[in-house]
Motif scaffolding. Structure first.
Motif, PDB file in Angstrom:
ATOM      1  N   GLY A  86       0.982  -1.187  -0.248  1.00 46.58           N
ATOM      2  CA  GLY A  86      -0.141   0.164   0.053  1.00 46.58           C
ATOM      3  C   GLY A  86       0.901   1.361   0.149  1.00 46.58           C
ATOM      4  N   GLU A  87       0.670   2.231   0.893  1.00 47.39           N
ATOM      5  CA  GLU A  87       1.219   3.436   0.929  1.00 47.39           C
ATOM      6  C   GLU A  87       2.211   3.613   2.225  1.00 47.39           C
ATOM      7  OE1 GLU A  87      -0.099   8.132   0.252  1.00 47.39           O
ATOM      8  OE2 GLU A  87      -1.580   6.643   0.783  1.00 47.39           O
ATOM      9  N   TRP A  88       3.322   3.740   2.068  1.00 46.72           N
ATOM     10  CA  TRP A  88       4.249   3.741   2.990  1.00 46.72           C
ATOM     11  C   TRP A  88       5.679   4.301   2.741  1.00 46.72           C
ATOM     12  CZ3 TRP A  88       8.739   0.645   2.324  1.00 46.72           C
ATOM     13  CH2 TRP A  88       8.697  -0.317   1.073  1.00 46.72           C
ATOM     14  N   VAL A  89       6.493   4.862   3.893  1.00 42.91           N
ATOM     15  CA  VAL A  89       7.688   5.523   3.527  1.00 42.91           C
ATOM     16  C   VAL A  89       8.901   4.408   3.584  1.00 42.91           C
ATOM     17  CG1 VAL A  89       9.200   7.260   4.730  1.00 42.91           C
ATOM     18  CG2 VAL A  89       6.890   7.572   4.782  1.00 42.91           C
TER      19      VAL A  89
ATOM     20  N   ILE B 126      14.977   7.910   1.023  1.00 41.53           N
ATOM     21  CA  ILE B 126      13.854   7.823   1.613  1.00 41.53           C
ATOM     22  C   ILE B 126      12.957   8.353   0.390  1.00 41.53           C
ATOM     23  CG2 ILE B 126      12.453   8.928   3.077  1.00 41.53           C
ATOM     24  CD1 ILE B 126      14.899   9.706   4.699  1.00 41.53           C
ATOM     25  N   CYS B 127      11.685   7.718   0.101  1.00 40.99           N
ATOM     26  CA  CYS B 127      10.678   8.113  -0.552  1.00 40.99           C
ATOM     27  C   CYS B 127       9.514   7.540  -0.017  1.00 40.99           C
ATOM     28  CB  CYS B 127      10.993   7.492  -1.928  1.00 40.99           C
ATOM     29  SG  CYS B 127      10.775   5.725  -2.282  1.00 40.99           S
ATOM     30  N   VAL B 128       8.410   8.044  -0.795  1.00 41.73           N
ATOM     31  CA  VAL B 128       7.098   7.465  -0.406  1.00 41.73           C
ATOM     32  C   VAL B 128       6.406   6.504  -1.598  1.00 41.73           C
ATOM     33  CG1 VAL B 128       4.403   8.156   0.046  1.00 41.73           C
ATOM     34  CG2 VAL B 128       6.412   9.659   1.133  1.00 41.73           C
ATOM     35  N   VAL B 129       6.119   5.227  -1.100  1.00 42.12           N
ATOM     36  CA  VAL B 129       5.600   4.439  -2.039  1.00 42.12           C
ATOM     37  C   VAL B 129       3.954   4.169  -2.021  1.00 42.12           C
ATOM     38  CG1 VAL B 129       5.534   2.005  -2.391  1.00 42.12           C
ATOM     39  CG2 VAL B 129       7.623   2.967  -1.609  1.00 42.12           C
ATOM     40  N   ARG B 130       3.566   4.375  -3.190  1.00 37.15           N
ATOM     41  CA  ARG B 130       1.952   4.356  -3.361  1.00 37.15           C
ATOM     42  C   ARG B 130       1.624   3.379  -4.082  1.00 37.15           C
ATOM     43  NH1 ARG B 130       3.168   9.881  -2.978  1.00 37.15           N
ATOM     44  NH2 ARG B 130       2.258  10.983  -1.206  1.00 37.15           N
ATOM     45  N   GLY B 131       1.497   2.146  -3.615  1.00 34.93           N
ATOM     46  CA  GLY B 131       1.187   0.964  -4.659  1.00 34.93           C
ATOM     47  C   GLY B 131       2.328   0.534  -5.504  1.00 34.93           C
ATOM     48  N   GLU B 132       2.298   0.638  -6.786  1.00 33.92           N
ATOM     49  CA  GLU B 132       3.270   0.735  -7.657  1.00 33.92           C
ATOM     50  C   GLU B 132       3.890   1.808  -8.172  1.00 33.92           C
ATOM     51  OE1 GLU B 132       4.038  -2.716  -8.498  1.00 33.92           O
ATOM     52  OE2 GLU B 132       2.287  -3.184  -7.138  1.00 33.92           O
ATOM     53  N   GLU B 133       3.831   2.718  -7.607  1.00 31.57           N
ATOM     54  CA  GLU B 133       4.390   4.033  -7.661  1.00 31.57           C
ATOM     55  C   GLU B 133       5.218   4.618  -6.580  1.00 31.57           C
ATOM     56  OE1 GLU B 133       1.331   6.867  -8.858  1.00 31.57           O
ATOM     57  OE2 GLU B 133       0.785   5.622 -10.611  1.00 31.57           O
ATOM     58  N   ARG B 134       6.178   5.252  -6.946  1.00 34.19           N
ATOM     59  CA  ARG B 134       7.381   5.696  -5.866  1.00 34.19           C
ATOM     60  C   ARG B 134       7.375   7.126  -6.256  1.00 34.19           C
ATOM     61  NH1 ARG B 134      10.466   2.514  -3.129  1.00 34.19           N
ATOM     62  NH2 ARG B 134      10.035   0.189  -3.162  1.00 34.19           N
ATOM     63  N   ASP B 135       7.641   7.957  -5.263  1.00 31.88           N
ATOM     64  CA  ASP B 135       8.068   9.323  -5.211  1.00 31.88           C
ATOM     65  C   ASP B 135       9.336   9.630  -5.587  1.00 31.88           C
ATOM     66  OD1 ASP B 135       5.184  10.084  -4.802  1.00 31.88           O
ATOM     67  OD2 ASP B 135       5.648  11.000  -2.846  1.00 31.88           O
ATOM     68  N   ALA B 136       9.807  10.497  -6.081  1.00 33.32           N
ATOM     69  CA  ALA B 136      11.445  10.805  -6.467  1.00 33.32           C
ATOM     70  C   ALA B 136      12.126  10.823  -4.962  1.00 33.32           C
ATOM     71  CB  ALA B 136      11.791  12.164  -6.961  1.00 33.32           C
ATOM     72  N   PRO B 137      13.171   9.824  -4.703  1.00 31.37           N
ATOM     73  CA  PRO B 137      13.641   9.635  -3.555  1.00 31.37           C
ATOM     74  C   PRO B 137      14.529  11.110  -3.197  1.00 31.37           C
ATOM     75  CG  PRO B 137      15.116   8.418  -5.308  1.00 31.37           C
ATOM     76  CD  PRO B 137      13.741   8.922  -5.947  1.00 31.37           C
ATOM     77  N   VAL B 138      14.801  11.047  -1.676  1.00 32.37           N
ATOM     78  CA  VAL B 138      15.493  12.009  -1.171  1.00 32.37           C
ATOM     79  C   VAL B 138      16.866  11.354  -0.598  1.00 32.37           C
ATOM     80  CG1 VAL B 138      15.511  13.687   0.655  1.00 32.37           C
ATOM     81  CG2 VAL B 138      13.565  13.461  -0.633  1.00 32.37           C
ATOM     82  N   SER B 139      17.927  11.660  -0.762  1.00 37.71           N
ATOM     83  CA  SER B 139      19.268  11.133  -0.036  1.00 37.71           C
ATOM     84  C   SER B 139      19.592  11.856   1.178  1.00 37.71           C
ATOM     85  CB  SER B 139      20.210  10.964  -1.034  1.00 37.71           C
ATOM     86  OG  SER B 139      19.992  10.149  -2.063  1.00 37.71           O
TER      87      SER B 139
END
Length: 440
Positions: A392-395, A407-420
Motif C-alpha cells: 500500500g502506501e508507506w515511507v 527515503i521515498c513515499v511508496v503508493r502501490g506500484e508508484e514511488r515518489d522521487a527519492p531523497v538522499s
C-alpha cells in the motif's frame, strides 16, 4: 518420531528473482534452517497467527534455551527464532511437534495462511473465518500435491472487512454477508462467487491448478505465472462449475491497496468480552515481554494469542472490566497499547549484525529516529531487497553503500522521487518525519 530426526541442513537465503527460482525454493522453515550472521534462523509457520498459551510457552522456551531468547514476528503472522546453534534442528523439531506446531514435516513450509485477526471478536466481519482456517490447514497438510507449493505461496482468509485482502495473497477468500465467499486469485479484480460451506475446498483446488500451470515455469507465486492470474482464474471457475460448486459466477471487486491492521488498544465485542490489540516495537519480543503476554492470555483471556501480519498480537476473551488494567500492565514492559505510541507504524528488517547483506543497523537507526506518530507507516531496510516491507502506501527508508539512506513515499506500484540523507541522526529523523507526515 520427530525428536529422533537428524538436524536439518541449513540453506542460504535467496532473493525472490528468476535466478533464485532456478536454484530452487530456499525459504526457511522449522526443518530447513537458514544461516545468518547471528546464527541459524528458524521460521515457524503459525496458520492464521493462532497460538494457544501452551504453544506460546514452547516457542518462548525454545528461543531461550536454543537461540538468543527473542521472538520475531513476520509480515505473515509467523514467528522466527534467531541465534540458534547449528545442530539444534532435531531438538527444535521435536519440541514443536509435541506442541502441535509441526503437524506435517512435508508441509510445514507451505502452511502460509493469514486471516483477519479480529474475525469473530468485534462484530464487524461478515463471517468468522475460524472454521475456514482449521479446515484449510487440515486439507493442505493432508494433500500429496500441496507439498509441492513454495514456501512463499500465500493463502488469505478475509472476513469481509478487507484488512488481509490488502496483503496480496496468491489465493484469497472474502467472506460475504449472505454466507457465500468470493475467491480471488492474486490481486486480480475479478473474483468468483462460491458457496461459503465449501470455500476451503475451492482454495485447495485453486492451489492445485496453480501447481499444474506452474510446472516447468519456475513460478513460485501467481505473479510469476506466464500470463498472470487471469487464465488461472478462468480455469479455476471452469472446474468449480464442473465439480458442482454452483454457477461460480464472476464479478469485479477491487483489491484494497493497504491496511494498517488493528489499532493498538481495547477492542470491544458484542458481549461482555473484549480483546487486547498489542503492538510490538519492530516486531521483536524480549523473553520477559513474551512471558508476560502469554500469562495475560492464560489468566486474563481464553488462553489464546492471535499474531497479526502487522507484527502485532491480539489477546481475545478478556473480561471488559479487566481490560484497561491489563493493557496498562503490558504498556509498562514496553509493548504498544495505544495508537499514540511513537512506535506505531514503525517497522524494520533485521539489519546488522544479524544479516550479512545489510548495509546498516537499521533497527538502531529506526529507534533513534522514533518521533511523533506519522500518518504513513515507515519501513527501514538494510538493503535493496526490503525484506518484510508493507504494502500500500508507506515511507521507504533504505540504507545505501555510501553510509546514508534513501527515503521515498511508496503508493502501490508508484514511488515518489527519492531523497538522499547523510547518516546524521538528527537529519535522518527529520527527513523521515517529514515524509511520514504527522497526526494533528
Amino acid at each position: 518420531m520427530l525428536a529422533a530426526m537428524p538436524p536439518p541442513a541449513t540453506s542460504p537465503s535467496l532473493p525472490e528473482d528468476a535466478s533464485a527460482r532456478d536454484r530452487g525454493d530456499a525459504c526457511p522453515g522449522t526443518l530447513r534452517l537458514h544461516r545468518a550472521d547471528d546464527g541459524a534462523l528458524a521460521r515457524v509457520r503459525v496458520p492464521g497467527g493462532l497460538l494457544t498459551a501452551v504453544q506460546a510457552d514452547v516457542l518462548g522456551a525454545a528461543a531461550e534455551s536454543l537461540g538468543d531468547g527473542e521472538l520475531h514476528l513476520t509480515s505473515r503472522g509467523n514467528v522466527q527464532l534467531r541465534g540458534l546453534g547449528p545442530h539444534c534442528g532435531g531438538e527444535l523439531a521435536g519440541r514443536l511437534g509435541e506442541a502441535g506446531l509441526l503437524p506435517s514435516a512435508r508441509h510445514e513450509r507451505i502452511r502460509n495462511i493469514v486471516a483477519s485477526p479480529l474475525s469473530g471478536l468485534d462484530g464487524r466481519g461478515a463471517q468468522d473465518v475460524g472454521p475456514w482456517l482449521r479446515t484449510l490447514d487440515a486439507l493442505l497438510c493432508a494433500g500429496d500435491r500441496t507439498a509441492g507449493l513454495s514456501g512463499r505461496f500465500l493463502f488469505v482468509l478475509d472476513d469481509g472487512r478487507g484488512d488481509v485482502d490488502a496483503l496480496g495473497g496468491d489465493v484469497t477468500l472474502l467472506a460475504q454477508d449472505d454466507g457465500a465467499a468470493l475467491l480471488r486469485i492474486g490481486t486480480d479484480r475479478t473474483v468468483v462467487r462460491i458457496p461459503g460451506a465449501r470455500a476451503p475446498q475451492a482454495v485447495l483446488m485453486a492451489a492445485e491448478i496453480f501447481l499444474e500451470r506452474a510446472s516447468g515455469t519456475g513460478a513460485w507465486r501467481v505473479t510469476d505465472l506466464p500470463g498472470g492470474a487471469g487464465p488461472l482464474l478462468d480455469e479455476v471457475a471452469r472446474r468449480l462449475r464442473r465439480e458442482g460448486y454452483g454457477p461460480a459466477a464472476t464479478e469485479n471487486r477491487d483489491c484494497p491497496h493497504g491496511s494498517d491492521g488493528p489499532a493498538p488498544g481495547l477492542v470491544t465485542g458484542r458481549h461482555d468480552e473484549a480483546a487486547l490489540s498489542i503492538g510490538i516495537p519492530l516486531g521483536r519480543f524480549t523473553p520477559a515481554q513474551w512471558r508476560s503476554l502469554t500469562e495475560t492470555a492464560r489468566h486474563g483471556g481464553r488462553g489464546e494469542l492471535r499474531l497479526t501480519p502487522w507484527r502485532g498480537v491480539v489477546v481475545p476473551g478478556v473480561e471488559r472490566r479487566r481490560a484497561a488494567g491489563l493493557l496498562d500492565s503490558l504498556g509498562t514492559i514496553g509493548l504498544v497499547v495505544g495508537p499514540d505510541s511513537p512506535w506505531t507504524g514503525v517497522g524494520a528488517c533485521i539489519g546488522r549484525p544479524g544479516c550479512a547483506k545489510s548495509l546498516a543497523d537499521v533497527r538502531g537507526r529506526a529507534a533513534a529516529a522514533v518521533g511523533p506518530v506519522g500518518l504513513l507507516p515507515v519501513y527501514w531496510s538494510g538493503c535493496e531487497r526490503r525484506c518484510g516491507h508493507p504494502r500500500g502506501e508507506w515511507v521507504d527508508v533504505v540504507a545505501t553503500p555510501s553510509g546514508g539512506h534513501r527515503i521515498c513515499v511508496v503508493r502501490g506500484e508508484e514511488r515518489d522521487a527519492p531523497v538522499s540523507v547523510h547518516d546524521s541522526p538528527g537529519g535522518l529523523a527529520a527527513a523521515v518525519a517529514a515524509a511520514r507526515g504527522t497526526r494533528g
